[in-house]
Write a protein that holds these residues in place. Structure first.
Motif, PDB file in Angstrom:
ATOM      1  N   LYS A   1       1.024  -1.203  -0.051  1.00  0.00           N
ATOM      2  CA  LYS A   1      -0.127   0.040  -0.076  1.00  0.00           C
ATOM      3  C   LYS A   1       0.695   0.923   0.000  1.00  0.00           C
ATOM      4  O   LYS A   1       2.063   1.120   0.324  1.00  0.00           O
ATOM      5  N   LYS A   2       0.297   2.318  -0.377  1.00  0.00           N
ATOM      6  CA  LYS A   2       1.077   3.690  -0.410  1.00  0.00           C
ATOM      7  C   LYS A   2       1.879   3.901   0.711  1.00  0.00           C
ATOM      8  O   LYS A   2       1.262   3.851   1.997  1.00  0.00           O
ATOM      9  N   GLY A   3       3.115   4.371   0.456  1.00  0.00           N
ATOM     10  CA  GLY A   3       3.576   5.087   1.771  1.00  0.00           C
ATOM     11  C   GLY A   3       4.328   3.898   2.622  1.00  0.00           C
ATOM     12  O   GLY A   3       4.889   4.120   3.760  1.00  0.00           O
ATOM     13  N   LYS A   4       4.504   2.580   2.056  1.00  0.00           N
ATOM     14  CA  LYS A   4       4.997   1.540   3.016  1.00  0.00           C
ATOM     15  C   LYS A   4       6.518   1.064   2.622  1.00  0.00           C
ATOM     16  O   LYS A   4       6.902   0.164   3.235  1.00  0.00           O
ATOM     17  N   LEU A   5       6.625   1.442   1.321  1.00  0.00           N
ATOM     18  CA  LEU A   5       8.332   1.056   0.962  1.00  0.00           C
ATOM     19  C   LEU A   5       9.200   2.102   1.122  1.00  0.00           C
ATOM     20  O   LEU A   5       8.940   3.358   0.862  1.00  0.00           O
ATOM     21  N   PRO A   6      10.422   1.773   1.226  1.00  0.00           N
ATOM     22  CA  PRO A   6      11.330   2.670   1.996  1.00  0.00           C
ATOM     23  C   PRO A   6      12.283   3.255   0.772  1.00  0.00           C
ATOM     24  O   PRO A   6      13.188   4.322   1.146  1.00  0.00           O
ATOM     25  N   PHE A   7      12.127   2.735  -0.385  1.00  0.00           N
ATOM     26  CA  PHE A   7      13.196   2.988  -1.426  1.00  0.00           C
ATOM     27  C   PHE A   7      12.159   3.847  -2.544  1.00  0.00           C
ATOM     28  O   PHE A   7      10.984   4.033  -2.172  1.00  0.00           O
ATOM     29  N   GLN A   8      12.945   3.978  -3.602  1.00  0.00           N
ATOM     30  CA  GLN A   8      12.250   4.585  -4.896  1.00  0.00           C
ATOM     31  C   GLN A   8      11.219   3.701  -5.475  1.00  0.00           C
ATOM     32  O   GLN A   8      11.365   2.617  -5.478  1.00  0.00           O
ATOM     33  N   THR A   9      10.041   4.230  -5.651  1.00  0.00           N
ATOM     34  CA  THR A   9       8.758   3.330  -5.816  1.00  0.00           C
ATOM     35  C   THR A   9       8.318   4.053  -7.187  1.00  0.00           C
ATOM     36  O   THR A   9       8.548   5.077  -7.600  1.00  0.00           O
ATOM     37  N   ILE A  10       7.243   3.012  -7.638  1.00  0.00           N
ATOM     38  CA  ILE A  10       6.402   3.351  -8.845  1.00  0.00           C
ATOM     39  C   ILE A  10       4.936   2.908  -8.174  1.00  0.00           C
ATOM     40  O   ILE A  10       4.871   2.312  -7.480  1.00  0.00           O
ATOM     41  N   SER A  11       4.183   3.656  -8.642  1.00  0.00           N
ATOM     42  CA  SER A  11       2.837   3.683  -8.097  1.00  0.00           C
ATOM     43  C   SER A  11       1.756   3.439  -9.177  1.00  0.00           C
ATOM     44  O   SER A  11       1.842   3.722 -10.274  1.00  0.00           O
ATOM     45  N   GLU A  12       0.532   2.545  -8.586  1.00  0.00           N
ATOM     46  CA  GLU A  12      -0.689   2.720  -9.662  1.00  0.00           C
ATOM     47  C   GLU A  12      -1.892   2.987  -8.603  1.00  0.00           C
ATOM     48  O   GLU A  12      -1.924   2.297  -7.804  1.00  0.00           O
ATOM     49  N   THR A  13      -2.570   3.694  -9.256  1.00  0.00           N
ATOM     50  CA  THR A  13      -4.145   4.078  -8.393  1.00  0.00           C
ATOM     51  C   THR A  13      -5.141   3.412  -9.126  1.00  0.00           C
ATOM     52  O   THR A  13      -4.960   2.909 -10.343  1.00  0.00           O
ATOM     53  N   TYR A  14      -6.006   2.971  -8.351  1.00  0.00           N
ATOM     54  CA  TYR A  14      -7.137   2.142  -8.822  1.00  0.00           C
ATOM     55  C   TYR A  14      -8.312   2.270  -8.116  1.00  0.00           C
ATOM     56  O   TYR A  14      -8.286   3.251  -6.906  1.00  0.00           O
ATOM     57  N   THR A  15      -9.220   2.198  -8.596  1.00  0.00           N
ATOM     58  CA  THR A  15     -10.854   2.715  -8.176  1.00  0.00           C
ATOM     59  C   THR A  15     -11.277   1.722  -7.346  1.00  0.00           C
ATOM     60  O   THR A  15     -11.489   0.351  -7.653  1.00  0.00           O
ATOM     61  N   LEU A  16     -11.783   2.162  -5.968  1.00  0.00           N
ATOM     62  CA  LEU A  16     -12.567   1.434  -5.324  1.00  0.00           C
ATOM     63  C   LEU A  16     -14.161   1.695  -5.397  1.00  0.00           C
ATOM     64  O   LEU A  16     -14.251   2.643  -6.093  1.00  0.00           O
ATOM     65  N   GLU A  17     -14.897   0.946  -4.574  1.00  0.00           N
ATOM     66  CA  GLU A  17     -16.310   1.136  -4.865  1.00  0.00           C
ATOM     67  C   GLU A  17     -16.629   2.660  -4.603  1.00  0.00           C
ATOM     68  O   GLU A  17     -17.246   3.370  -5.041  1.00  0.00           O
ATOM     69  N   TYR A  18     -16.022   3.197  -3.185  1.00  0.00           N
ATOM     70  CA  TYR A  18     -16.000   4.497  -2.875  1.00  0.00           C
ATOM     71  C   TYR A  18     -14.809   5.250  -2.663  1.00  0.00           C
ATOM     72  O   TYR A  18     -14.255   5.152  -1.676  1.00  0.00           O
ATOM     73  N   GLY A  19     -14.163   5.616  -3.823  1.00  0.00           N
ATOM     74  CA  GLY A  19     -12.890   6.551  -3.837  1.00  0.00           C
ATOM     75  C   GLY A  19     -11.901   5.611  -4.585  1.00  0.00           C
ATOM     76  O   GLY A  19     -11.905   4.968  -5.465  1.00  0.00           O
TER      77      GLY A  19
END
Length: 181
Positions: free
Chosen positions: A84-102
């Motif tokens: 989950k976002k913010g849990k890895l201590p090094f350089q990251t790449i991220s992907e956002t996805y849609t939930l039922e509400y948000g």
């Protein structure tokens, strides 16, 4: 489905009306607490993937870690957490996805894979498929190749496994549940 699918399904507890009325929560805790059932679960994945020459098992935070780590050990490949976002201590790449509400976001270390690494992506359950698809996209963006997505439980009526297939990824589930089970 695994040869142990029916047995594993029988060990999973259904908790009605949790976390809200009308939802049947599929609780894997009894499966994890039963040593014979847990061994059969891991064996189900080992038998399926032992000859696929995988480079890594990527597992999704947090219950995916429970099955991904022992499988990586058994197959002699690396284990890579998708967090989950913010849990890895090094350089990251991220992907956002849609939930039922948000929306939500998953991350991967930017150096997790080499180009064309063969990756099995795992989680405990496929419902709407958003998390699995986001993680698969991250792996592809990082240069890895998703050989297949794998899970303990598929909830096919929620459409996630079909969405994953429609996106071009294979899906393996040890067992599945319909809403009325």
């Amino acid at each position: 489905m695994s040869i142990y699918g029916d047995y594993i399904k029988s060990v999973i507890r259904t908790v009605p009306d949790w976390p809200e009325p009308g939802v049947n929560f599929r609780d894997i805790t009894p499966l994890l607490q039963n040593s014979a059932a847990f061994r059969k679960l891991i064996d189900s994945f080992v038998h399926r993937y032992q000859e696929m020459n995988l480079d890594a098992i990527a597992s999704i935070d947090a219950r995916g870690f429970i099955i991904g780590a022992p499988l990586a050990y058994e197959l002699g490949c690396s284990f890579v957490p998708v967090r989950k976002k913010g849990k890895l201590p090094f350089q990251t790449i991220s992907e956002t996805y849609t939930l039922e509400y948000g929306h939500s976001e998953v991350e991967l270390h930017s150096d997790a894979f080499q180009k064309d690494d063969r990756i099995l992506l795992m989680d405990d359950l496929i419902a709407t498929g958003g998390t699995m698809l986001a993680a698969a996209n991250l792996i592809q963006r990082s240069g890895g190749h998703v050989v297949e997505t794998a899970t303990i439980i598929d909830l096919p009526e929620l459409g996630g496994s079909q969405k994953i297939r429609d996106a071009g990824f294979g899906v393996f589930a040890v067992c599945s549940f319909t809403e009325d089970e």
